[in-house]
Design a protein around this motif. Structure first.
Motif, PDB file in Angstrom:
ATOM      1  N   ASP A   1      39.401  50.134  32.173  1.00  0.00           N
ATOM      2  CA  ASP A   1      40.485  49.307  31.633  1.00  0.00           C
ATOM      3  C   ASP A   1      41.238  48.617  32.769  1.00  0.00           C
ATOM      4  O   ASP A   1      41.538  47.415  32.700  1.00  0.00           O
ATOM      5  N   GLU A   2      41.570  49.383  33.796  1.00  0.00           N
ATOM      6  CA  GLU A   2      42.342  48.833  34.911  1.00  0.00           C
ATOM      7  C   GLU A   2      41.531  47.800  35.685  1.00  0.00           C
ATOM      8  O   GLU A   2      42.086  46.790  36.158  1.00  0.00           O
ATOM      9  N   TYR A   3      40.240  48.025  35.805  1.00  0.00           N
ATOM     10  CA  TYR A   3      39.399  47.053  36.511  1.00  0.00           C
ATOM     11  C   TYR A   3      39.339  45.746  35.732  1.00  0.00           C
ATOM     12  O   TYR A   3      39.483  44.660  36.314  1.00  0.00           O
ATOM     13  N   ALA A   4      39.151  45.841  34.425  1.00  0.00           N
ATOM     14  CA  ALA A   4      39.155  44.633  33.597  1.00  0.00           C
ATOM     15  C   ALA A   4      40.503  43.924  33.690  1.00  0.00           C
ATOM     16  O   ALA A   4      40.573  42.687  33.718  1.00  0.00           O
ATOM     17  N   ALA A   5      41.589  44.707  33.747  1.00  0.00           N
ATOM     18  CA  ALA A   5      42.921  44.126  33.857  1.00  0.00           C
ATOM     19  C   ALA A   5      43.106  43.395  35.182  1.00  0.00           C
ATOM     20  O   ALA A   5      43.693  42.306  35.234  1.00  0.00           O
ATOM     21  N   LEU A   6      42.616  43.977  36.278  1.00  0.00           N
ATOM     22  CA  LEU A   6      42.725  43.315  37.584  1.00  0.00           C
ATOM     23  C   LEU A   6      41.970  41.996  37.584  1.00  0.00           C
ATOM     24  O   LEU A   6      42.491  40.972  38.063  1.00  0.00           O
ATOM     25  N   LEU A   7      40.775  41.990  37.050  1.00  0.00           N
ATOM     26  CA  LEU A   7      39.994  40.755  37.037  1.00  0.00           C
ATOM     27  C   LEU A   7      40.650  39.691  36.164  1.00  0.00           C
ATOM     28  O   LEU A   7      40.651  38.505  36.508  1.00  0.00           O
ATOM     29  N   GLU A   8      41.226  40.107  35.029  1.00  0.00           N
ATOM     30  CA  GLU A   8      41.926  39.150  34.181  1.00  0.00           C
ATOM     31  C   GLU A   8      43.183  38.633  34.883  1.00  0.00           C
ATOM     32  O   GLU A   8      43.491  37.428  34.834  1.00  0.00           O
ATOM     33  N   ALA A   9      43.912  39.525  35.553  1.00  0.00           N
ATOM     34  CA  ALA A   9      45.103  39.099  36.289  1.00  0.00           C
ATOM     35  C   ALA A   9      44.731  38.117  37.392  1.00  0.00           C
ATOM     36  O   ALA A   9      45.425  37.110  37.609  1.00  0.00           O
ATOM     37  N   GLN A  10      43.647  38.396  38.109  1.00  0.00           N
ATOM     38  CA  GLN A  10      43.219  37.502  39.187  1.00  0.00           C
ATOM     39  C   GLN A  10      42.815  36.139  38.633  1.00  0.00           C
ATOM     40  O   GLN A  10      43.187  35.095  39.189  1.00  0.00           O
ATOM     41  N   ARG A  11      42.073  36.132  37.533  1.00  0.00           N
ATOM     42  CA  ARG A  11      41.678  34.859  36.924  1.00  0.00           C
ATOM     43  C   ARG A  11      42.912  34.034  36.555  1.00  0.00           C
ATOM     44  O   ARG A  11      42.990  32.832  36.836  1.00  0.00           O
ATOM     45  N   TYR A  12      43.868  34.704  35.938  1.00  0.00           N
ATOM     46  CA  TYR A  12      45.093  34.028  35.511  1.00  0.00           C
ATOM     47  C   TYR A  12      45.881  33.525  36.719  1.00  0.00           C
ATOM     48  O   TYR A  12      46.344  32.371  36.747  1.00  0.00           O
ATOM     49  N   ALA A  13      46.022  34.370  37.736  1.00  0.00           N
ATOM     50  CA  ALA A  13      46.782  33.980  38.929  1.00  0.00           C
ATOM     51  C   ALA A  13      46.139  32.784  39.630  1.00  0.00           C
ATOM     52  O   ALA A  13      46.832  31.838  40.026  1.00  0.00           O
ATOM     53  N   LEU A  14      44.830  32.805  39.807  1.00  0.00           N
ATOM     54  CA  LEU A  14      44.154  31.694  40.473  1.00  0.00           C
ATOM     55  C   LEU A  14      44.324  30.398  39.692  1.00  0.00           C
ATOM     56  O   LEU A  14      44.455  29.317  40.286  1.00  0.00           O
ATOM     57  N   SER A  15      44.382  30.492  38.363  1.00  0.00           N
ATOM     58  CA  SER A  15      44.581  29.283  37.560  1.00  0.00           C
ATOM     59  C   SER A  15      45.951  28.675  37.791  1.00  0.00           C
ATOM     60  O   SER A  15      46.170  27.495  37.493  1.00  0.00           O
ATOM     61  N   LEU A  16      46.878  29.467  38.325  1.00  0.00           N
ATOM     62  CA  LEU A  16      48.241  29.008  38.614  1.00  0.00           C
ATOM     63  C   LEU A  16      48.435  28.655  40.086  1.00  0.00           C
ATOM     64  O   LEU A  16      49.545  28.363  40.509  1.00  0.00           O
ATOM     65  N   GLY A  17      47.351  28.688  40.873  1.00  0.00           N
ATOM     66  CA  GLY A  17      47.443  28.352  42.287  1.00  0.00           C
ATOM     67  C   GLY A  17      47.848  29.512  43.172  1.00  0.00           C
ATOM     68  O   GLY A  17      48.158  29.319  44.350  1.00  0.00           O
ATOM     69  N   ILE A  18      47.837  30.741  42.652  1.00  0.00           N
ATOM     70  CA  ILE A  18      48.223  31.926  43.423  1.00  0.00           C
ATOM     71  C   ILE A  18      46.984  32.469  44.129  1.00  0.00           C
ATOM     72  O   ILE A  18      46.009  32.849  43.488  1.00  0.00           O
ATOM     73  N   THR A  19      47.029  32.528  45.449  1.00  0.00           N
ATOM     74  CA  THR A  19      45.881  32.980  46.237  1.00  0.00           C
ATOM     75  C   THR A  19      46.132  34.301  46.960  1.00  0.00           C
ATOM     76  O   THR A  19      45.266  34.798  47.679  1.00  0.00           O
ATOM     77  N   GLY A  20      47.316  34.871  46.776  1.00  0.00           N
ATOM     78  CA  GLY A  20      47.627  36.158  47.393  1.00  0.00           C
ATOM     79  C   GLY A  20      48.838  36.755  46.724  1.00  0.00           C
ATOM     80  O   GLY A  20      49.600  36.055  46.044  1.00  0.00           O
ATOM     81  N   TRP A  21      49.013  38.067  46.898  1.00  0.00           N
ATOM     82  CA  TRP A  21      50.196  38.701  46.323  1.00  0.00           C
ATOM     83  C   TRP A  21      50.490  40.022  47.007  1.00  0.00           C
ATOM     84  O   TRP A  21      49.666  40.569  47.740  1.00  0.00           O
ATOM     85  N   GLN A  22      51.689  40.538  46.748  1.00  0.00           N
ATOM     86  CA  GLN A  22      52.048  41.891  47.130  1.00  0.00           C
ATOM     87  C   GLN A  22      52.218  42.692  45.848  1.00  0.00           C
ATOM     88  O   GLN A  22      53.112  42.421  45.039  1.00  0.00           O
ATOM     89  N   ASP A  23      51.295  43.653  45.648  1.00  0.00           N
ATOM     90  CA  ASP A  23      51.353  44.522  44.472  1.00  0.00           C
ATOM     91  C   ASP A  23      52.485  45.508  44.711  1.00  0.00           C
ATOM     92  O   ASP A  23      52.415  46.368  45.596  1.00  0.00           O
ATOM     93  N   ALA A  24      53.533  45.413  43.877  1.00  0.00           N
ATOM     94  CA  ALA A  24      54.787  46.109  44.166  1.00  0.00           C
ATOM     95  C   ALA A  24      54.779  47.594  43.829  1.00  0.00           C
ATOM     96  O   ALA A  24      55.765  48.276  44.135  1.00  0.00           O
ATOM     97  N   ILE A  25      53.727  48.109  43.218  1.00  0.00           N
ATOM     98  CA  ILE A  25      53.603  49.557  43.040  1.00  0.00           C
ATOM     99  C   ILE A  25      52.126  49.938  43.081  1.00  0.00           C
ATOM    100  O   ILE A  25      51.360  49.564  42.187  1.00  0.00           O
ATOM    101  N   VAL A  26      51.746  50.668  44.109  1.00  0.00           N
ATOM    102  CA  VAL A  26      50.408  51.252  44.186  1.00  0.00           C
ATOM    103  C   VAL A  26      50.598  52.752  44.386  1.00  0.00           C
ATOM    104  O   VAL A  26      51.091  53.190  45.422  1.00  0.00           O
TER     105      VAL A  26
END
Length: 595
Positions: free
Chosen positions: A223-248
């Motif tokens: 589930d989490e892997y699918a969520a990461l890939l969906e988040a990345q797809r969405y972020a790239l569509s908005l021009g986001i090429t990097g981030w700081q994940d605020a809780i790991v």
């Protein structure tokens, strides 16, 4: 001369701070903040920018991909400095309420989700309805009731986080499974909303939500892997090429999401550049630091220094939020949220514990990333950074920030620059929308409400940078992020609010007037925060000596993490900034979104 792999032409280029200054005193300088886009071309070879100029025809060759910007603008890819992408992806894949605005909207979305996702056999995860994204302003007092959910779904447990993830909404079935009754005491770090007879009403603040989270089905690794890939797809569509994940890390029972990123790396599917901020367990003290160091070193040894995923930061949640009375304030709240036990909010990590934590994190070479909403939490975090500078000097590699900083006492504004601490802004919140008017201002009072989101004051504070004597480069005043799924990850929506201090949908009912307009940023300042400022915070490309290649800017030698828009947002009226759309995104010169 080699030929370019990629040539970008036919538009304007916003290169970044100090790289496209408008003539002094011009109208462009006044509106943009000193830097404006220029009619330039950009050439890329092997994933890096090799040339910027008015005419780069000599770089064209038979294998060059020429991208016509069609009158739009090219800028460095956005870097979201505070985001929860896996949680955001899970919500997009679950019962996602973010498209709604009223209690009626939420009821309709929940009913539709329940119909389309019936329980299946022994699959416990399908027995529950989970997700989130509801706004507190949609309900009286910001506290929806279990009774409303019970009418929609009386049998299956329902558990939905609100937009800021500092509270949750549960139906009676979920409360019963968690054993929450009239006799259940409030946890030390949260509060159970109650009916007049003491029974839980259905809203759970802060740590109280963990009581239900502990019995709800956890997301699986898949589930989490699918969520990461969906988040990345969405972020790239908005021009986001990097981030700081605020809780790991282990947060309210969440799994170690570092393993999710590791899987994406191993399978060659992680495109963005990520810093993971390791979670600081607020129930423990500095004795946990060796564990965090060990995790960082193990990942670095296994992944290498140039990995797209680095565990180089530590996240401390110093307090909660204003609307439910859990943000740590210097003076007591007004009204019902001023509880007898915590009249001035809750310091999850505060006082000496916060100072000791920041000093230890800095000494260990981590970047400290502190969530601080209230003016007391902000002040205590700054005291921690002052103590760290006194104890450890300026040579430590940490790139520190305070995120959110909703209420900042004026006396503390210049201390950000003085201490080299970046203000990590979530600008979309700096508006006079219903939650601000109905839930925030009444509990703060007019004087403190006037100290909210002082982005311009922090960005323009003129304070000598003490770290210069230690050879440290001066940090930017601001970085920017979304806190998604708390709010949309679309940077142009946040930039719009940063510049206008109003939401795009402003009207007499939603957003009648700008919030403290003297704290508005110029377009260039807001864009710089979301690109160069956040890239600095992530420290991409740092060498062993701590010197970084250009990052978050369009400059020769910089990695070609780029985004193109459908227009030049500097050229139109400020009220139209929100209409800007990303039409193409490149990561290291490889197009990942757009034609």
């Amino acid at each position: 001369m080699p030929h370019a792999d990629l040539l970008l032409t036919g538009g304007v280029v916003y290169a970044g701070p100090g790289r496209g200054a408008a003539p002094a005193g011009s109208a462009a300088e006044a509106s943009a903040g000193g830097d404006v886009p220029q009619a330039l071309e950009v050439a890329v070879v092997d994933g890096r920018i090799v040339a910027i100029g008015a005419d780069l025809a000599d770089w064209r060759g038979p294998g060059t991909v020429v991208h016509d910007l069609a009158g739009g603008m090219l800028h460095a890819g956005f870097v979201d400095a505070h985001i929860h992408p896996i949680q955001g992806g899970l919500e997009r894949l679950g019962c996602d309420l973010s498209s709604g605005a009223t209690a009626t909207d939420y009821g309709r979305i929940i009913q539709r989700y329940a119909t389309l996702n019936p329980p299946r056999g022994c699959d416990a995860s399908r027995a529950w309805i989970t997700g989130g994204g509801w706004a507190m302003s949609a309900f009286p007092g910001g506290t929806p009731t279990a009774a409303v959910l019970d009418e929609i779904e009386p049998i299956r447990p329902v558990f939905l986080y609100n937009r800021d993830h500092h509270g949750a909404w549960a139906n009676s079935a979920a409360l019963a499974l968690a054993g929450i009754t009239a006799e259940t005491p409030d946890p030390a770090d949260g509060r159970i909303e109650r009916l007049p007879d003491g029974r839980p009403s259905g809203t759970l603040h802060e740590g109280a939500a963990a009581l239900v989270a502990a019995v709800a089905p956890a997301a699986t690794p898949d589930d989490e892997y699918a969520a990461l890939l969906e988040a990345q797809r969405y972020a790239l569509s908005l021009g986001i090429t990097g981030w700081q994940d605020a809780i790991v890390g282990d947060y309210f029972g969440a799994s170690d999401t570092a393993l999710v990123y590791r899987r994406a790396l191993a399978e060659g599917r992680l495109a963005v550049d990520v810093v993971g901020a390791l979670w600081w367990d607020r129930a423990r003290g500095v004795e946990q630091l060796p564990e965090l160091v060990a995790r960082r070193e193990r990942h670095a040894a296994e992944l290498g220094p140039d990995s797209r995923f680095r565990l180089s930061a530590v996240k401390i949640m110093a307090d909660g939020v204003v609307e439910n009375g859990t943000a740590a304030m210097l003076d007591p709240y007004l009204g019902a949220v001023a509880s007898e036990e915590h009249p001035a909010g809750i310091a999850f990590v505060g006082g000496r514990a916060l100072v000791d934590a920041i000093v230890a994190i800095d000494a260990a070479g981590f970047s400290a990333h502190v969530h601080a909403i209230g003016d007391r939490a902000v002040r205590e975090a700054l005291e921690g950074f002052a103590a760290a500078r006194a104890a450890n000097g300026w040579a430590t590699p940490g790139r520190h920030c305070i995120a959110h900083l909703q209420v900042v006492h004026p006396d503390d504004v210049p201390r950000f620059a003085e201490l080299g601490v970046v203000a990590n802004a979530q600008a979309l919140w700096a508006a006079n929308e219903p939650q601000m008017r109905e839930l925030t201002v009444p509990v703060l009072g007019a004087e403190r409400a006037a100290h909210q989101y002082p982005f311009a004051s922090i960005a323009r504070a003129i304070v000598p940078f003490a770290g210069a004597d230690a050879g440290r480069d001066a940090p930017p005043g601001l970085a920017a992020g979304s806190d998604w799924p708390v709010s949309t990850p679309d940077p142009w929506q946040a930039i719009h609010v940063a510049v206008n201090r109003q939401h795009p949908e402003s009207d007499a009912d939603f957003d009648p007037e700008p919030l403290l307009p003297h704290e508005a940023l110029a377009v260039a300042e807001a864009l710089d925060a979301y690109t160069a400022g956040s890239a600095w915070l992530n420290g991409r490309g740092l060498s062993d000596s701590g010197v970084a290649a250009p990052s978050g800017v369009i400059a020769v030698g910089a990695v070609a993490d780029l985004a193109a828009t459908d227009r030049d947002p500097f050229a139109g009226p400020a009220a139209s900034i929100h209409s800007t759309r990303t039409v193409a995104t490149w990561v290291a010169g490889r197009r990942v979104i757009g034609g």
